[in-house]
Design an enzyme around this catalytic site. Structure first.
Site, mmCIF file in Angstrom:
data_model
loop_
_atom_site.group_PDB
_atom_site.id
_atom_site.type_symbol
_atom_site.label_atom_id
_atom_site.label_comp_id
_atom_site.label_asym_id
_atom_site.label_seq_id
_atom_site.Cartn_x
_atom_site.Cartn_y
_atom_site.Cartn_z
ATOM 1 N N SER A 1 51.190 43.815 42.802
ATOM 2 C CA SER A 1 50.546 43.743 44.119
ATOM 3 C C SER A 1 49.492 42.642 44.123
ATOM 4 O O SER A 1 48.624 42.605 43.251
ATOM 5 C CB SER A 1 49.860 45.069 44.443
ATOM 6 O OG SER A 1 50.830 46.078 44.550
ATOM 7 N N GLU B 1 43.946 41.744 44.573
ATOM 8 C CA GLU B 1 43.935 42.610 43.380
ATOM 9 C C GLU B 1 44.123 41.732 42.142
ATOM 10 O O GLU B 1 43.529 41.965 41.099
ATOM 11 C CB GLU B 1 45.075 43.646 43.468
ATOM 12 C CG GLU B 1 45.182 44.518 42.226
ATOM 13 C CD GLU B 1 46.212 45.633 42.379
ATOM 14 O OE1 GLU B 1 46.348 46.203 43.488
ATOM 15 O OE2 GLU B 1 46.902 45.929 41.381
ATOM 16 N N ARG C 1 41.331 50.219 41.308
ATOM 17 C CA ARG C 1 41.741 49.039 40.548
ATOM 18 C C ARG C 1 40.581 48.301 39.877
ATOM 19 O O ARG C 1 40.602 47.072 39.761
ATOM 20 C CB ARG C 1 42.539 48.056 41.442
ATOM 21 C CG ARG C 1 43.813 48.626 41.997
ATOM 22 C CD ARG C 1 44.832 48.982 40.914
ATOM 23 N NE ARG C 1 45.927 49.753 41.476
ATOM 24 C CZ ARG C 1 45.989 51.092 41.437
ATOM 25 N NH1 ARG C 1 45.055 51.794 40.811
ATOM 26 N NH2 ARG C 1 46.998 51.725 41.965
HETATM 27 C C1 LIG Z 1 56.212 44.204 38.595
HETATM 28 C C2 LIG Z 1 54.779 44.672 38.501
HETATM 29 C C3 LIG Z 1 54.445 45.946 38.932
HETATM 30 C C4 LIG Z 1 53.116 46.401 38.879
HETATM 31 N N1 LIG Z 1 52.823 47.665 39.313
HETATM 32 C C5 LIG Z 1 51.553 48.125 39.236
HETATM 33 C C6 LIG Z 1 51.229 49.472 39.643
HETATM 34 O O1 LIG Z 1 52.064 50.249 40.057
HETATM 35 N N2 LIG Z 1 49.937 49.871 39.546
HETATM 36 C C7 LIG Z 1 48.944 49.044 39.062
HETATM 37 O O2 LIG Z 1 47.790 49.470 38.985
HETATM 38 N N3 LIG Z 1 49.232 47.765 38.671
HETATM 39 C C8 LIG Z 1 50.497 47.292 38.738
HETATM 40 N N4 LIG Z 1 50.798 46.019 38.340
HETATM 41 C C9 LIG Z 1 49.713 45.144 37.863
HETATM 42 C C10 LIG Z 1 49.514 45.179 36.324
HETATM 43 O O3 LIG Z 1 50.626 45.761 35.729
HETATM 44 C C11 LIG Z 1 48.264 45.989 35.962
HETATM 45 O O4 LIG Z 1 47.106 45.466 36.592
HETATM 46 C C12 LIG Z 1 48.013 46.021 34.446
HETATM 47 O O5 LIG Z 1 46.901 46.851 34.222
HETATM 48 C C13 LIG Z 1 47.759 44.627 33.898
HETATM 49 O O6 LIG Z 1 47.568 44.705 32.501
HETATM 50 P P1 LIG Z 1 47.540 43.371 31.638
HETATM 51 O O7 LIG Z 1 47.289 43.723 30.228
HETATM 52 O O8 LIG Z 1 48.734 42.552 31.911
HETATM 53 O O9 LIG Z 1 46.242 42.680 32.241
HETATM 54 P P2 LIG Z 1 45.937 41.110 32.401
HETATM 55 O O10 LIG Z 1 46.649 40.573 33.595
HETATM 56 O O11 LIG Z 1 46.135 40.393 31.131
HETATM 57 O O12 LIG Z 1 44.369 41.164 32.717
HETATM 58 C C14 LIG Z 1 43.892 41.797 33.878
HETATM 59 C C15 LIG Z 1 42.363 41.798 33.806
HETATM 60 O O13 LIG Z 1 41.935 42.594 32.718
HETATM 61 C C16 LIG Z 1 41.154 41.821 31.814
HETATM 62 N N5 LIG Z 1 41.469 42.283 30.450
HETATM 63 C C17 LIG Z 1 42.678 42.432 29.867
HETATM 64 N N6 LIG Z 1 42.526 42.926 28.617
HETATM 65 C C18 LIG Z 1 41.203 43.080 28.415
HETATM 66 C C19 LIG Z 1 40.390 43.532 27.318
HETATM 67 N N7 LIG Z 1 40.941 43.938 26.156
HETATM 68 N N8 LIG Z 1 39.053 43.549 27.470
HETATM 69 C C20 LIG Z 1 38.472 43.132 28.623
HETATM 70 N N9 LIG Z 1 39.162 42.680 29.681
HETATM 71 C C21 LIG Z 1 40.506 42.657 29.575
HETATM 72 C C22 LIG Z 1 41.541 40.372 32.049
HETATM 73 O O14 LIG Z 1 40.475 39.500 31.704
HETATM 74 C C23 LIG Z 1 41.795 40.391 33.554
HETATM 75 O O15 LIG Z 1 40.574 40.266 34.236
HETATM 76 C C24 LIG Z 1 52.108 45.549 38.383
HETATM 77 C C25 LIG Z 1 52.459 44.257 37.919
HETATM 78 C C26 LIG Z 1 53.776 43.828 37.985
HETATM 79 C C27 LIG Z 1 54.114 42.443 37.484
#
Ligand SMILES: Cc1cc2nc3c(=O)[nH]c(=O)nc-3n(C[C@H](O)[C@H](O)[C@H](O)COP(=O)(O)OP(=O)(O)OC[C@H]3O[C@@H](n4cnc5c(N)ncnc54)[C@H](O)[C@@H]3O)c2cc1C
Length: 314
Positions: A231, A301, A182
């Site tokens: 998570s 996480e 992660r």
């Molecule tokens: C219902 C549900 C189920 C999920 N299941 C999983 C799963 O099975 N496996 C899993 O790994 N995760 C899971 N997640 C967590 C989430 O989906 C992942 O972590 C996903 O990668 C988040 O992406 P995001 O664009 O929303 O990131 P954000 O929440 O917007 O950002 C996360 C981090 O990345 C950084 N970031 C985002 N974009 C950039 C960029 N362009 N450049 C630099 N930094 C950046 C942000 O600053 C932050 O630190 C789940 C979440 C939910 C709500």
């Protein structure tokens, strides 16, 4: 506090408005942009429409010494109730998505659902495992998002990003990237612009079947219809955070408007009116209980950002 002491003073506000027009807003509530629907405002929220605009914002923030935070889909982010000082960049406008020979090239703001649809339409196999992981390409890479059998590190071919200290653009191949569970470890603090993923051609109906199977498994084990950030804790080696929290007796525990999910104890859900402080209180309670009962330190996480209290106005 006089206006000139705020991170975005009147001069800077005008500058951002002149350069970015309706792509900038001030005191913008971030609860609108995170899946938990909690959190205070960003001093300034900027929504670039191109990587050039993204780079311009980064350089302006460096020149003006304004702190910068990037937000993708907000599916793994908990913003504290006082919000985030400085500039928050929301990447949703970076949405170019292309097929180039053996790879998908996707900008940082492309969403999981757009990519799943694109893969299906073009018969592209390789990213089915991520079909139910909500977020953007930038968030996926930054989090090395995945399931037990596969993660982003297994499919990424290259990334392009901006260096945070000077805003210069760099491309790195997969052999130069370092991931762990992660987390994209290196390049550290990269501001991701786009990523390339290795794919193979396959029958769209076979891709659809694999996507649907994974989505169904998720639906039966996670509270996918409730507001959450996925998570909350990473799984400690050889165990599961959800199992430990449940064994500590906290499944279903409530604090204010937040609850440890009754379906999966590693999820905290917003029952409608939660504050970030409610979620943080449950996070602290779960860590304390698991530490006391099992001597295991749970590691969040979810990325917790911002401040507990907004700055006082004069
Ligand atoms: C219902 C549900 C189920 C999920 N299941 C999983 C799963 O099975 N496996 C899993 O790994 N995760 C899971 N997640 C967590 C989430 O989906 C992942 O972590 C996903 O990668 C988040 O992406 P995001 O664009 O929303 O990131 P954000 O929440 O917007 O950002 C996360 C981090 O990345 C950084 N970031 C985002 N974009 C950039 C960029 N362009 N450049 C630099 N930094 C950046 C942000 O600053 C932050 O630190 C789940 C979440 C939910 C709500």
């Amino acid at each position: 506090m006089p206006a000139e002491d705020l991170t975005i003073d009147t001069r800077l506000k005008r500058l951002f408005e002149q350069e970015f027009g309706d792509r900038v807003s001030f005191a913008e509530p971030l609860s609108k942009y995170t899946s938990l629907r909690v959190g205070g405002p960003a001093d300034a929220l900027l929504r670039p429409q191109s990587s050039e605009q993204f780079q311009r914002i980064v350089r302006l923030c460096l020149e003006e010494s304004v702190p910068l935070t990037v937000l993708g889909g907000g599916f793994n982010t908990l913003v504290r109730d006082g919000g985030i000082r400085g500039v928050v960049i929301r990447t949703h406008g970076l949405r170019t998505l292309e097929l180039q020979e053996d790879r998908i090239v996707a900008e940082a703001g492309v969403t999981h659902s757009t990519l799943a649809k694109f893969s299906l339409e073009h018969g592209l196999s390789g990213l089915e495992f991520a079909v139910g992981i909500p977020g953007t390409i930038g968030g996926w890479l930054k989090m090395n998002a995945g399931i037990p059998s596969r993660e982003m590190k297994d499919v990424v071919a290259a990334i392009e990003y901006l260096k945070p200290h000077d805003g210069s653009e760099v491309r790195k191949l997969r052999e130069d990237l370092r991931f762990r569970y992660r987390e994209l470890q290196a390049p550290e603090s990269a501001l991701l612009l786009r990523a390339e993923f290795l794919i193979e051609m396959d029958d769209p109906s076979a891709i659809r079947a694999r996507q649907q199977e994974l989505l169904a498994a998720r639906k039966s084990s996670q509270p996918v219809d409730q507001l959450s950030c996925g998570s909350v804790f990473t799984n400690p080696p050889g165990d599961h955070a959800g199992r430990l929290i449940e064994a500590a007796g906290l499944k279903g525990a409530v604090h204010g408007g937040a609850q440890i999910s009754e379906l999966h104890a590693n999820f905290i859900v917003n029952r409608g009116q939660a504050h970030a402080s409610d979620v943080l209180a449950l996070i602290a309670r779960a860590r304390e209980a698991v530490d006391q009962q099992f001597q295991i330190e749970l590691v969040p996480e979810v990325h917790v950002m911002g401040e507990d209290h907004a700055p006082k106005k004069a």
